[in-house]
Design a protein around this motif. Sequence first.
Motif, PDB file in Angstrom:
ATOM      1  N   ILE A   4     -33.794  14.086 -24.975  1.00  0.00           N
ATOM      2  CA  ILE A   4     -32.808  13.614 -25.963  1.00  0.00           C
ATOM      3  C   ILE A   4     -33.250  12.497 -26.672  1.00  0.00           C
ATOM      4  O   ILE A   4     -34.207  11.768 -26.307  1.00  0.00           O
ATOM      5  N   ASP A   5     -32.883  12.404 -28.079  1.00  0.00           N
ATOM      6  CA  ASP A   5     -33.171  11.212 -28.837  1.00  0.00           C
ATOM      7  C   ASP A   5     -33.030  10.041 -28.215  1.00  0.00           C
ATOM      8  O   ASP A   5     -33.827   9.208 -28.158  1.00  0.00           O
ATOM      9  N   ALA A  23     -25.792   7.861 -33.591  1.00  0.00           N
ATOM     10  CA  ALA A  23     -25.170   9.301 -34.024  1.00  0.00           C
ATOM     11  C   ALA A  23     -25.153   9.534 -35.318  1.00  0.00           C
ATOM     12  O   ALA A  23     -25.645  10.506 -35.946  1.00  0.00           O
ATOM     13  N   ASP A  28     -29.669  12.688 -31.711  1.00  0.00           N
ATOM     14  CA  ASP A  28     -28.941  13.232 -30.846  1.00  0.00           C
ATOM     15  C   ASP A  28     -28.618  12.118 -29.709  1.00  0.00           C
ATOM     16  O   ASP A  28     -29.446  11.500 -28.801  1.00  0.00           O
ATOM     17  N   GLY A 162     -21.896  14.801 -32.862  1.00  0.00           N
ATOM     18  CA  GLY A 162     -22.849  15.513 -32.109  1.00  0.00           C
ATOM     19  C   GLY A 162     -23.249  14.802 -30.827  1.00  0.00           C
ATOM     20  O   GLY A 162     -23.927  15.208 -30.009  1.00  0.00           O
ATOM     21  N   GLY A 163     -22.793  13.465 -30.419  1.00  0.00           N
ATOM     22  CA  GLY A 163     -23.155  12.725 -29.281  1.00  0.00           C
ATOM     23  C   GLY A 163     -22.058  13.127 -28.061  1.00  0.00           C
ATOM     24  O   GLY A 163     -21.187  13.638 -28.341  1.00  0.00           O
TER      25      GLY A 163
END
Length: 366
Positions: A4-5, A23, A28, A162-163
């Motif tokens: 994940i980022d 985010a 991500d 999207g988090g």
Amino acid sequence: MERIDAVVAGAGAVGLAIARGLALTGRDVLVLESESAIGTATSSRNSEVIHAGIYYPPEFLKTRLCVDGRVALYRYCKERRIEHHKSGKLIVAVSENEIPRLRSLQERASGNGVALEWLAGKAVAEFEPQVCCAAALWSPETGILDSHALMLSLQGDLEAAGGMVLLNSPVTRIDRSGEVFEVEVGPDGDRLICETFVNSAGLEAQELAKRMSFFSQEHVPAGRLVKGHYFYVSGAAPFTHLVYPLPGQAGLGIHVTLDIGGQVRFGPDAVTVDRIDYDFDEDRAQAFVEAIRTYYPDIQNRELRPGYTGIRPQLACPQGRQQDFNIQGPDEHGISGLINLFGIESPGLTAVLAIGDYVTAILEQQ
């Protein structure tokens, strides 16, 4: 291992604001929270005050983030229809001897870009007839808000971008492998990889930093846990604004705040403790009465009811000296992608959006 980022440890108000900011840049983002709900510690056990930025030295990061955060927070609450109220507050000098200190506080606030109105004793009665004092400062920009609604809104923004927030997911270990972090989560030791790791664990921030196998402990500041009690007053509310004594060595003093429903509460006091617990010591009531009656004599005829306690993550420092927020990025510790936040106590709630922007900007510059 899942990749994940960015990972943010801690789903208090500050952690959620940082995760939201990251985010919104397209990352991500995953928030790991050790408890079963968001914001169960410092974020939900405070005065819920929106601070103006009065008390701190102008060179402090805390000052800038408070002032900028206050403006952003009022705007955000209005846009998202989060319940809040710009109630204003009085800071009182209870005797003529305190007036020079009150003047100094007005000068400091002015240096921070915060205008306060000077009120002589009789003028104070127009704001709060129950208050007894020699003079006061009126802060029109101070307010209150629903902190839980704020955190739910920040979580909603994060998830819309999207988090995700994972509850019951404590970070048990963090390793460094090349340019990424390997994060161990929960009792089963599940692992994930991320390029960015933000330690926003609040009361547990120092302990989490110690679980970083690659991190020099010389960068971990000494901290202490300071417990505060809040009492409610029985009967009709005697105040419609916040009322604060002059700050002392232990903090801002036992002051009057209002919850969003208008109920009056007094607190917090400041008791250094060696562990996190939220037990309430009802024997503190007499000390509260002694402190409060200096500016509200009628407290002796009112009943104090136990409210709740909170614990502040303070940084250790000589008594009477103020401590700034300690937000460490790569410029401080030399590790790309790592942010540690220590000592984010009051006015952390006021500053949440500004802190989110500040941390995001550090990581965007890498």
